[in-house]
Design an enzyme around this catalytic site. Structure first.
Site, PDB file in Angstrom:
ATOM      1  N   HIS A  47      13.484   6.640   4.653  1.00  0.00           N
ATOM      2  CA  HIS A  47      13.431   7.039   3.250  1.00  0.00           C
ATOM      3  C   HIS A  47      12.212   7.934   3.024  1.00  0.00           C
ATOM      4  CE1 HIS A  47      10.653   3.641   3.403  1.00  0.00           C
ATOM      5  NE2 HIS A  47      10.052   4.161   2.353  1.00  0.00           N
ATOM      6  N   ASP A  58       9.226   8.445  -0.186  1.00  0.00           N
ATOM      7  CA  ASP A  58       8.762   7.638  -1.327  1.00  0.00           C
ATOM      8  C   ASP A  58       8.936   8.371  -2.653  1.00  0.00           C
ATOM      9  OD1 ASP A  58       8.042   5.579   0.384  1.00  0.00           O
ATOM     10  OD2 ASP A  58       6.030   6.403   0.684  1.00  0.00           O
ATOM     11  N   HIS A  88      10.016   8.504   6.467  1.00  0.00           N
ATOM     12  CA  HIS A  88       9.406   7.490   7.324  1.00  0.00           C
ATOM     13  C   HIS A  88      10.308   6.272   7.406  1.00  0.00           C
ATOM     14  CE1 HIS A  88       7.932   6.968   3.222  1.00  0.00           C
ATOM     15  NE2 HIS A  88       7.821   5.664   3.459  1.00  0.00           N
ATOM     16  N   ARG A  95      -2.161   0.555   0.065  1.00  0.00           N
ATOM     17  CA  ARG A  95      -1.327   1.752  -0.043  1.00  0.00           C
ATOM     18  C   ARG A  95      -1.578   2.435  -1.372  1.00  0.00           C
ATOM     19  NH1 ARG A  95       3.637   3.019  -2.350  1.00  0.00           N
ATOM     20  NH2 ARG A  95       5.228   3.892  -0.995  1.00  0.00           N
TER      21      ARG A  95
HETATM   22  O1  LIG Z   1       4.686  -0.208   6.212  1.00  0.00           O
HETATM   23  C1  LIG Z   1       4.864   0.978   6.508  1.00  0.00           C
HETATM   24  O2  LIG Z   1       4.588   1.454   7.625  1.00  0.00           O
HETATM   25  C2  LIG Z   1       5.408   1.912   5.473  1.00  0.00           C
HETATM   26  C3  LIG Z   1       6.031   1.184   4.340  1.00  0.00           C
HETATM   27  C4  LIG Z   1       6.606   2.153   3.353  1.00  0.00           C
HETATM   28  O3  LIG Z   1       7.730   2.551   3.417  1.00  0.00           O
HETATM   29  C5  LIG Z   1       5.713   2.690   2.330  1.00  0.00           C
HETATM   30  O4  LIG Z   1       4.573   2.264   2.237  1.00  0.00           O
HETATM   31  O5  LIG Z   1       6.140   3.594   1.621  1.00  0.00           O
HETATM   32 FE   LIG Z   2       8.018   4.172   2.002  1.00  0.00          FE
END
Ligand SMILES: O=C(O)CCC(=O)C(=O)O
Ligand SMILES: [Fe+2]
Length: 277
Positions: A106, A108, A253, A268
């Site tokens: 996906h 973000d 990702h 994040r």
């Molecule tokens: O945990 C991860 O490596 C990425 C998770 C994810 O899709 C995000 O943080 O947008």
């Molecule tokens: Fe993500």
């Protein structure tokens, strides 16, 4: 001296010789340039307090909170916690939080009218094995399409929504669950590089505008399979202190959920972006 090592042929770079807390403007400009070139940039071995993480993230743009309120950091709402509060009061695993982001390929924020420009993760705890994240270049995916198809997709609009066709919105508060679908061009031009990228993804793109879900399905399925072919991807293995920053305008990702029972904790942030064109 900043050193750049490629992670994959089409996407990804790791930057060594940097402490982002003391990075000067010239050093930051070099990282930003590498980021535009390689779309996912990792800076390993950082030692950041929350303030350091926020200060560095703000150098890239405007930090914008994620719509999921249940996973916000209690004192810093701009930070999303990944891998925290996985267990409910009854001790049972909260599947929505556990599986967050681990639902396949996906990009973000594609469910927003102005999707996130970028996402940055800082690793606080990683499993001894597994928990890697894959990245795919949507420039490479676009470039590899047959010219005929590139031309036919020019000007085609996709319909995107949070949770996609499965409508999995468990991370959202009840008042935020009725997500209004948004429309974006399937081929978007990156506002900073001018390059064309394929902009659709299996998690959020429901159909094409002026077509039903059933009518859209064959071509959508073809593009979704095409866009993450292994030759467009790279794989990143996390360590504690890894800082990774990716461009949601031209990369997808896929966090690999193969570390059941092990801790994997990240801070994040997401950066505000503009309307895809
Ligand atoms: O945990 C991860 O490596 C990425 C998770 C994810 O899709 C995000 O943080 O947008
Ligand atoms: Fe993500």
């Amino acid at each position: 001296m900043i050193q750049v090592h490629r992670l994959g042929k089409q996407i990804g770079a790791e930057i060594h010789g940097v402490d982002v807390r003391t990075l000067d403007d010239a050093g930051f400009a070099a990282i930003y340039r590498a980021w535009l070139d390689y779309n996912i940039v990792v800076v390993p071995d950082q030692h950041l307090e929350i303030e350091d993480f926020m200060r560095y993230s703000r150098r890239f743009g405007v930090v914008h909170p994620h719509p999921s309120k249940s996973t916000r950091h209690p004192e810093h709402p701009e930070i999303t916690l990944l891998g925290v509060n996985k267990f409910g009061p009854d001790g049972a695993l909260d599947q929505a939080i556990y599986r967050r982001g681990a639902e396949g390929w996906h990009t973000d924020g594609a469910y927003d009218a102005e999707p996130f420009k970028a996402t940055q993760l800082y690793a606080l705890a990683v499993p001894s094995h597994g928990g890697d994240t894959l990245f795919a270049s949507m420039y490479a995916a676009y470039d590899a399409l047959p010219q005929r198809l590139q031309q036919r997709l020019e000007g085609v609009t996709g319909v995107f929504t949070y949770g996609g066709r499965r409508k999995a919105t468990a991370l959202l508060n009840p008042e935020d669950r009725d997500w209004t679908p948004v429309r974006h061009p399937i081929i978007r031009t990156h506002p900073e590089t001018g390059r064309k990228a394929l902009y659709l993804n299996v998690a959020h793109t429901v159909r094409f505008k002026d077509m039903t879900v059933a009518e859209s399905a064959p071509i959508l399925r073809y593009l979704i399979q095409h866009q993450t072919r292994p030759e467009f991807t790279c794989r990143f293995r996390w360590e504690v202190g890894s800082l990774a920053f990716w461009d949601n305008r031209c990369a997808q990702h896929n966090p690999i959920n193969d570390y059941h029972g092990h801790r994997r904790v990240m801070h994040r942030v997401t950066l505000a972006g503009d309307k895809p064109r």
